[in-house]
Motif scaffolding. Sequence first.
Motif, PDB file in Angstrom:
ATOM      1  N   GLY A  21       0.791  -1.218   0.000  1.00 42.70           N
ATOM      2  CA  GLY A  21       0.000   0.000   0.000  1.00 42.70           C
ATOM      3  C   GLY A  21       0.823   1.267   0.000  1.00 42.70           C
ATOM      4  N   ARG A  49       2.901   4.268  -1.097  1.00 38.30           N
ATOM      5  CA  ARG A  49       2.872   4.928  -2.405  1.00 38.30           C
ATOM      6  C   ARG A  49       3.886   6.069  -2.413  1.00 38.30           C
ATOM      7  NH1 ARG A  49      -2.729   7.408  -4.497  1.00 38.30           N
ATOM      8  NH2 ARG A  49      -3.268   5.231  -4.178  1.00 38.30           N
ATOM      9  N   THR A  72       3.510  -1.712  -8.497  1.00 42.64           N
ATOM     10  CA  THR A  72       2.896  -1.092  -9.672  1.00 42.64           C
ATOM     11  C   THR A  72       3.619   0.212  -9.978  1.00 42.64           C
ATOM     12  OG1 THR A  72       1.232   0.115  -8.378  1.00 42.64           O
ATOM     13  CG2 THR A  72       0.633  -2.076  -9.195  1.00 42.64           C
ATOM     14  N   THR A 109       3.847   7.427 -10.400  1.00 41.65           N
ATOM     15  CA  THR A 109       3.574   6.882  -9.075  1.00 41.65           C
ATOM     16  C   THR A 109       4.042   5.431  -9.027  1.00 41.65           C
ATOM     17  OG1 THR A 109       1.616   8.280  -8.815  1.00 41.65           O
ATOM     18  CG2 THR A 109       1.781   6.354  -7.378  1.00 41.65           C
ATOM     19  N   GLN A 147       3.696   2.063  -6.341  1.00 43.40           N
ATOM     20  CA  GLN A 147       2.984   1.620  -5.146  1.00 43.40           C
ATOM     21  C   GLN A 147       3.262   0.143  -4.900  1.00 43.40           C
ATOM     22  OE1 GLN A 147      -1.193   2.500  -4.990  1.00 43.40           O
ATOM     23  NE2 GLN A 147      -1.286   2.088  -2.801  1.00 43.40           N
ATOM     24  N   VAL A 202       2.440  -3.388  -3.903  1.00 45.37           N
ATOM     25  CA  VAL A 202       1.266  -4.246  -3.798  1.00 45.37           C
ATOM     26  C   VAL A 202       1.434  -5.220  -2.645  1.00 45.37           C
ATOM     27  CG1 VAL A 202      -0.166  -5.906  -5.039  1.00 45.37           C
ATOM     28  CG2 VAL A 202       0.857  -3.995  -6.267  1.00 45.37           C
ATOM     29  N   ALA A 212      -5.934  -4.085  -9.843  1.00 45.79           N
ATOM     30  CA  ALA A 212      -5.051  -3.260  -9.017  1.00 45.79           C
ATOM     31  C   ALA A 212      -5.119  -1.790  -9.431  1.00 45.79           C
ATOM     32  CB  ALA A 212      -3.617  -3.774  -9.106  1.00 45.79           C
ATOM     33  N   GLN A 249      -6.306   1.256  -6.941  1.00 41.69           N
ATOM     34  CA  GLN A 249      -5.416   2.364  -6.602  1.00 41.69           C
ATOM     35  C   GLN A 249      -5.993   3.710  -7.000  1.00 41.69           C
ATOM     36  OE1 GLN A 249      -1.381   1.769  -7.889  1.00 41.69           O
ATOM     37  NE2 GLN A 249      -1.356  -0.352  -7.213  1.00 41.69           N
ATOM     38  N   GLU A 250      -6.718   3.754  -8.091  1.00 41.32           N
ATOM     39  CA  GLU A 250      -7.234   5.025  -8.576  1.00 41.32           C
ATOM     40  C   GLU A 250      -8.590   5.379  -7.967  1.00 41.32           C
ATOM     41  OE1 GLU A 250      -7.331   4.715 -12.799  1.00 41.32           O
ATOM     42  OE2 GLU A 250      -5.158   4.479 -12.999  1.00 41.32           O
ATOM     43  N   TYR A 258      -6.516  -6.001  -0.069  1.00 37.93           N
ATOM     44  CA  TYR A 258      -5.719  -4.993  -0.754  1.00 37.93           C
ATOM     45  C   TYR A 258      -6.425  -3.635  -0.742  1.00 37.93           C
ATOM     46  CZ  TYR A 258      -2.863  -2.773  -4.354  1.00 37.93           C
ATOM     47  OH  TYR A 258      -2.039  -1.917  -5.031  1.00 37.93           O
ATOM     48  N   VAL A 288      -4.803  -0.225   0.972  1.00 31.56           N
ATOM     49  CA  VAL A 288      -4.637   1.032   0.240  1.00 31.56           C
ATOM     50  C   VAL A 288      -5.372   2.156   0.962  1.00 31.56           C
ATOM     51  CG1 VAL A 288      -5.159   2.236  -1.910  1.00 31.56           C
ATOM     52  CG2 VAL A 288      -4.232  -0.081  -1.971  1.00 31.56           C
ATOM     53  N   TYR A 345      -3.635   5.509   2.760  1.00 32.76           N
ATOM     54  CA  TYR A 345      -4.063   6.858   2.395  1.00 32.76           C
ATOM     55  C   TYR A 345      -4.551   7.610   3.627  1.00 32.76           C
ATOM     56  CZ  TYR A 345      -6.402  10.620  -0.136  1.00 32.76           C
ATOM     57  OH  TYR A 345      -6.795  11.855  -0.607  1.00 32.76           O
TER      58      TYR A 345
END
Length: 288
Positions: free
Chosen positions: A37, A39, A60, A85, A87, A89, A179, A183-184, A221, A225, A229
């Motif tokens: 997670g 980033r 990623t 970016t 990140q 996983v 994934a 993430q987005e 996952y 994430v 954040y």
Amino acid sequence: MPPRANEKRDIRPAAPDPTVQELLTLPLVRFLPLSAGDRLTGYGQTGDYVLAAAVKGNLTVSAYDHYALLDTGQAFLLKEPGNYTIQAVSDGVYLLLLLRGGLVSQLLSVCLNRGSALFHAGAAAVREAALSLAVLEDERGPAPGETASALAYTMLLKLRALPERPRTDAASPLVEAAAAIIQEEFPFLEGVDELAERLEVSAAHLGRVFTKKIGISPGKYITRVRIEYAKLLLRDPDTTISYVAEASGFANANYFAKVFRRETGMSPSEYLEGSPGPTSGNIPHFGI
């Protein structure tokens, strides 16, 4: 990895003479032990090549029009990516290198495709160059620029010589797509069922292939994430728990607090009180 590989570490060799500098330089190497997670963001300007390698774990890498999910042992090169970016996983050790000079494109012209290149077994060559610089720095201080350039040259030759290996794992595109969506769009995802529906597969199938590829379930996952954040937002002393919960995608502050304690061992309030501030922590912004 070197003795300090379990710590974040930057290696900055000295600048080579101008003639070598035009051909090939390796101004920065980053050792990045990351948790799932975590980033990091950066910016690759004109003339920059950013090379990421997964020594251990899955990573990623994404930029404006590029995306790659790296397995252990793989490396990914971006040419002048702009904002990008990376990140983690899964928990692992990763490397990030900055390269400059005309020799990069010359040596890897057959590998580059629209500004990027994936090397299926490239992490070993990247790791070897990074380790050599780490040993030199530990023994003698910052490595000479010419030495760093020579190591980069050897690394690029090894990457160019790697055989192409087309993907044969049919699950990879599905996992990559999952994934990327997580993430987005993690603040807005309702869960694995919605994710599977968008990918036009069953939740059970998505869970099987994602867990086999990544090592954790898609639901886990998503949670990781969101928590990472939330930890980033909690570095702002003026934030509120309710805002962080909503912004991170949790249904309410009470549920967020319960999940946060389960994942981190402390409450959001305790983390907020003990946070060193927005310039420190496990999810830094950096530019190279």
